[in-house]
Motif scaffolding. Structure first.
Motif, PDB file in Angstrom:
ATOM      1  N   THR A   1     -10.168  23.162  21.576  1.00 53.49           N
ATOM      2  CA  THR A   1     -10.940  21.889  21.086  1.00 53.49           C
ATOM      3  C   THR A   1     -10.177  20.434  21.597  1.00 53.49           C
ATOM      4  N   ILE A   2      -9.004  20.855  21.666  1.00 52.94           N
ATOM      5  CA  ILE A   2      -8.048  19.708  22.177  1.00 52.94           C
ATOM      6  C   ILE A   2      -8.372  19.135  23.324  1.00 52.94           C
ATOM      7  N   ASN A   3      -8.681  20.137  24.314  1.00 58.90           N
ATOM      8  CA  ASN A   3      -8.995  19.565  25.652  1.00 58.90           C
ATOM      9  C   ASN A   3     -10.515  19.217  25.837  1.00 58.90           C
ATOM     10  N   CYS A   4     -11.499  19.696  24.803  1.00 58.57           N
ATOM     11  CA  CYS A   4     -12.691  18.907  24.766  1.00 58.57           C
ATOM     12  C   CYS A   4     -12.701  17.606  24.112  1.00 58.57           C
ATOM     13  N   VAL A   5     -11.827  17.261  23.346  1.00 55.96           N
ATOM     14  CA  VAL A   5     -11.709  16.022  22.692  1.00 55.96           C
ATOM     15  C   VAL A   5     -11.119  15.025  23.723  1.00 55.96           C
ATOM     16  N   GLU A   6     -10.138  15.679  24.568  1.00 58.66           N
ATOM     17  CA  GLU A   6      -9.634  14.779  25.678  1.00 58.66           C
ATOM     18  C   GLU A   6     -10.377  14.336  26.691  1.00 58.66           C
ATOM     19  N   ASP A   7     -11.183  15.450  27.003  1.00 61.26           N
ATOM     20  CA  ASP A   7     -12.283  15.274  28.088  1.00 61.26           C
ATOM     21  C   ASP A   7     -13.239  14.141  27.782  1.00 61.26           C
ATOM     22  N   HIS A   8     -13.483  14.063  26.562  1.00 59.58           N
ATOM     23  CA  HIS A   8     -14.450  13.219  26.228  1.00 59.58           C
ATOM     24  C   HIS A   8     -14.051  11.940  25.608  1.00 59.58           C
ATOM     25  N   ALA A   9     -12.878  11.619  24.891  1.00 57.74           N
ATOM     26  CA  ALA A   9     -12.544  10.653  24.152  1.00 57.74           C
ATOM     27  C   ALA A   9     -11.199  10.084  24.915  1.00 57.74           C
ATOM     28  N   HIS A  10     -10.518  10.881  25.549  1.00 59.73           N
ATOM     29  CA  HIS A  10      -9.167  10.379  26.144  1.00 59.73           C
ATOM     30  C   HIS A  10      -8.349   9.637  25.116  1.00 59.73           C
ATOM     31  N   ILE A  11      -7.882  10.512  23.979  1.00 56.23           N
ATOM     32  CA  ILE A  11      -7.096   9.849  23.029  1.00 56.23           C
ATOM     33  C   ILE A  11      -5.652   9.855  23.410  1.00 56.23           C
TER      34      ILE A  11
ATOM     35  N   LEU B   1      -3.909  13.133  23.679  1.00 58.72           N
ATOM     36  CA  LEU B   1      -3.537  14.357  22.815  1.00 58.72           C
ATOM     37  C   LEU B   1      -2.716  15.238  24.081  1.00 58.72           C
ATOM     38  N   PRO B   2      -1.676  15.974  23.806  1.00 54.37           N
ATOM     39  CA  PRO B   2      -1.143  16.902  25.029  1.00 54.37           C
ATOM     40  C   PRO B   2      -2.176  18.103  25.073  1.00 54.37           C
ATOM     41  N   ARG B   3      -2.508  18.249  26.441  1.00 52.81           N
ATOM     42  CA  ARG B   3      -3.446  19.307  26.819  1.00 52.81           C
ATOM     43  C   ARG B   3      -2.795  20.648  26.847  1.00 52.81           C
ATOM     44  N   ASP B   4      -1.480  20.963  26.872  1.00 54.78           N
ATOM     45  CA  ASP B   4      -0.934  22.095  26.924  1.00 54.78           C
ATOM     46  C   ASP B   4      -0.360  22.921  25.637  1.00 54.78           C
ATOM     47  N   ILE B   5      -0.685  22.385  24.383  1.00 52.97           N
ATOM     48  CA  ILE B   5      -0.419  22.835  23.284  1.00 52.97           C
ATOM     49  C   ILE B   5      -1.322  23.869  22.899  1.00 52.97           C
TER      50      ILE B   5
ATOM     51  N   ALA C   1       0.764  16.995  14.109  1.00 52.56           N
ATOM     52  CA  ALA C   1       1.992  18.054  14.562  1.00 52.56           C
ATOM     53  C   ALA C   1       1.403  18.907  15.451  1.00 52.56           C
ATOM     54  N   TYR C   2       2.257  19.054  16.549  1.00 53.60           N
ATOM     55  CA  TYR C   2       1.906  20.004  17.667  1.00 53.60           C
ATOM     56  C   TYR C   2       2.437  21.262  17.769  1.00 53.60           C
ATOM     57  N   PHE C   3       1.757  22.325  17.818  1.00 47.61           N
ATOM     58  CA  PHE C   3       2.274  23.646  17.780  1.00 47.61           C
ATOM     59  C   PHE C   3       1.939  24.515  19.113  1.00 47.61           C
ATOM     60  N   PRO C   4       2.897  25.229  19.491  1.00 46.41           N
ATOM     61  CA  PRO C   4       2.821  26.156  20.780  1.00 46.41           C
ATOM     62  C   PRO C   4       1.550  27.003  20.840  1.00 46.41           C
ATOM     63  N   ASP C   5       1.236  27.790  19.436  1.00 46.40           N
ATOM     64  CA  ASP C   5       0.173  28.530  19.145  1.00 46.40           C
ATOM     65  C   ASP C   5      -0.619  28.369  18.028  1.00 46.40           C
ATOM     66  N   MET C   6      -1.775  28.809  17.642  1.00 42.69           N
ATOM     67  CA  MET C   6      -2.594  28.852  16.807  1.00 42.69           C
ATOM     68  C   MET C   6      -1.716  29.206  15.218  1.00 42.69           C
ATOM     69  N   VAL C   7      -1.386  30.365  15.631  1.00 43.99           N
ATOM     70  CA  VAL C   7      -0.570  31.043  14.222  1.00 43.99           C
ATOM     71  C   VAL C   7       0.366  30.125  13.568  1.00 43.99           C
ATOM     72  N   SER C   8       1.337  29.607  14.878  1.00 42.78           N
ATOM     73  CA  SER C   8       2.349  28.853  14.038  1.00 42.78           C
ATOM     74  C   SER C   8       1.805  27.725  13.184  1.00 42.78           C
ATOM     75  N   ALA C   9       0.621  27.112  13.673  1.00 41.80           N
ATOM     76  CA  ALA C   9       0.071  25.940  13.106  1.00 41.80           C
ATOM     77  C   ALA C   9      -0.465  26.377  11.927  1.00 41.80           C
ATOM     78  N   GLY C  10      -1.080  27.663  11.783  1.00 40.71           N
ATOM     79  CA  GLY C  10      -1.572  28.479  10.532  1.00 40.71           C
ATOM     80  C   GLY C  10      -0.426  28.535   9.430  1.00 40.71           C
TER      81      GLY C  10
ATOM     82  N   ASP D   1      -7.662  23.762  17.747  1.00 37.84           N
ATOM     83  CA  ASP D   1      -6.846  24.585  18.742  1.00 37.84           C
ATOM     84  C   ASP D   1      -6.941  24.048  20.299  1.00 37.84           C
ATOM     85  N   ASN D   2      -6.578  24.905  21.189  1.00 43.40           N
ATOM     86  CA  ASN D   2      -6.312  24.330  22.365  1.00 43.40           C
ATOM     87  C   ASN D   2      -7.528  23.899  23.057  1.00 43.40           C
TER      88      ASN D   2
END
Ligand SMILES: Cc1cc2nc3c(=O)[nH]c(=O)nc-3n(C[C@H](O)[C@H](O)[C@H](O)COP(=O)(O)OP(=O)(O)OC[C@H]3O[C@@H](n4cnc5c(N)ncnc54)[C@H](O)[C@@H]3O)c2cc1C
Length: 463
Positions: A258-268, A270-274, A226-235, A255-256
């Motif tokens: 971590t998502i970007n680091c995972v994408e840089d590394h693993a290219h799964i 994931l949307p980078r702008d959430i 599930a993708y969220f615009p910010d950390m608090v709504s995910a919380g 969080d954003n």
């Protein structure tokens, strides 16, 4: 006898040559674990192969007053197996046998050096399930898991390591061997010594055999993002799922950063702008899985989710779970030093804690990525820094001091799964109070009156 040379020479008289290592490469390798900024050299490393050899080592150490530090695979994140007062590292990796899988009582008996993933795989071949799955499970040992009481992704629904420990064989610091627990599902014979040894972080005894409970595997499972615009709504979604009386198998947060680091590394993909995502797994009876996953999607949408994805195949589910499993290793690639913490709060306080982490991150101008077992309230704010930058390291320390104080203020704890070791000992009195510390010291002294086993851990001063 204290000199390094004496220790090494004396050990070589007791053990065959292949059980003792003292060359500089081994000494350097066993000087650290997964904890950043921490290393200390042992005098020697011993690789016992039997309980009796461990007993002989401890009898020798007890008599000579030599410190002994137990070690599994060295993946610990609180400095637990780092020999900060030197001495001998007792490494269990050669004690890696599964001794019995009991399909009538649903138990497994193993040596402490068995790798967690190997045990899960072997019992899986018999149609059985060992749920605790720390992110390090392909490397960590069962012995390390027991004394750290390790958690993992599935622990939200299935519990942590202690929920599976039925019995332990232990060598005491004076070399005596004893067994605690049994295969009986119910066992209230005397004090629950197993529970004291679980989470003891190698300070009370050396675990030499472990009897674990197994369960049947779930019939079906579903993995969602599930993708969220910010950390608090995910919380808020985490809070909503739990308050909705749904206990998924895993409810993980990225969080954003971590998502970007995972994408840089693993290219799964994931949307980078959430702002954040939740990785959610439900399992059990197929009808229950369908019902729970529909309810979870509704709750996420009510909390402002901007997208929701369900894995269509087992391979895709594994790939989505990988996004979470790769969080730490992906973050660690960004800067020379990675400082991972595990402040933990009651689950309804997750949104407040996430907002606070953002606030202190900005206040101290630090690069922090946060991920973790959000369903357990167990968050891993991870600072990406460089230990050579002393000024920044001071800011990191102040920032984490504030995070731990906040966790306690919210009714949480300074460590949810990585243990106290020598990294969190300054925070422990804040958590348990002076009387709590005194009780713990008395327990330590009753097991280890001379303070030879893993000194300098849990307590601030010398044992
Ligand atoms: C990438 C990564 C991901 C991780 N993910 C998780 C996670 O999801 N959940 C989690 O809880 N932890 C996690 N950890 C932390 C770590 O993997 C666990 O604490 C694990 O249980 C340590 O096992 P080990 O065999 O490496 O133990 P070590 O690091 O070798 O030792 C840990 C402690 O156990 C003691 N010890 C080891 N063996 C024995 C024994 N036989 N008898 C007595 N004492 C012993 C040592 O003295 C030390 O105090 C992670 C670590 C990394 C690096």
């Amino acid at each position: 006898m204290t000199s390094t040379l004496d220790v090494a020479q004396s050990l070589k008289k007791i053990f065959p040559p292949d059980r003792v290592a003292t060359d500089p490469v081994d000494i350097a390798t066993y000087s650290f674990d997964g904890t950043p900024n921490l290393n200390a050299a042992p005098a020697a490393i011993v690789y016992p192969e039997t309980t009796e050899e461990i007993s002989a080592l401890m009898k020798w150490a007890y008599e000579k007053k030599v410190k002994v530090v137990p070690r599994g695979s060295g993946t610990g994140l609180s400095g637990g197996c780092v020999p900060i007062q030197s001495g001998v590292v007792l490494c269990t990796v050669r004690m890696n046998k599964i001794l019995e899988i009991d399909e009538e009582n649903l138990t497994v008996l193993c040596q402490p050096g068995v790798v967690t993933a190997d045990l899960a795989k072997e019992v899986g071949k018999k149609g059985l399930f060992y749920p605790p799955d720390p992110g390090s499970m392909k490397i960590s040992t069962i012995g390390g898991n027991v004394v750290e009481n390790s958690g993992g992704l599935r622990c939200l629904k299935y519990g942590v390591t202690e929920d599976y420990v039925m019995g332990l064989e232990v060598v005491l610091p004076n070399g005596e061997i004893f067994w605690t627990g049994s295969k009986s599902k119910k066992d209230v014979a005397g004090y629950n010594l197993k529970k004291i040894l679980v989470s003891s972080e190698g300070t009370l005894g050396v675990i030499t055999k472990v009897l674990l409970r197994l369960i049947p595997p779930p019939a079906a499972s579903k993995t969602m993002l599930a993708y969220f615009p910010d950390m608090v709504s995910a919380g808020n979604a985490v809070k909503g799922v739990i308050a909705g009386k749904i206990i998924p198998c895993a409810l993980e947060f990225l969080d954003n950063v971590t998502i970007n680091c995972v994408e840089d590394h693993a290219h799964i993909g994931l949307p980078r702008d959430i702002g954040a995502l939740l990785m959610i797994q439900t399992d059990g009876h197929p009808a229950q899985v369908e019902e729970e996953s529909a309810a979870i999607e509704t709750i996420c949408n009510q909390c402002g989710a901007s997208g929701f994805k369900t894995a269509q195949t087992a391979e895709e589910a594994e790939q989505l779970a990988q996004a979470r499993r790769m969080a730490l290793s992906s973050l660690a690639r960004r800067k020379p030093t990675t400082i991972l913490e595990d402040a933990t709060v009651p689950r309804n306080k997750v949104p407040e804690m996430l907002a606070f982490i953002e606030q202190v991150r900005d206040k101290y101008k630090l690069d922090i990525g946060t991920f973790g077992h959000a369903g357990d309230g167990n968050l891993h704010p991870t600072c990406l820094t460089d230990e050579r930058d002393k000024e920044e390291m001071e800011r990191v320390e102040h920032c984490f001091d504030e995070i731990f104080k906040k966790a306690i203020e919210l009714g949480g704890t300074v460590t949810g799964e990585h243990g106290v070791g020598c990294i969190k000992s300054k925070y422990l009195p804040m958590m348990v109070g002076e009387t709590g510390m005194q009780v713990m010291r008395r327990i330590k002294r009753s097991f280890d009156p001379d303070g030879i086993l893993n000194p300098g851990k849990i307590f601030i001063d010398k044992d």
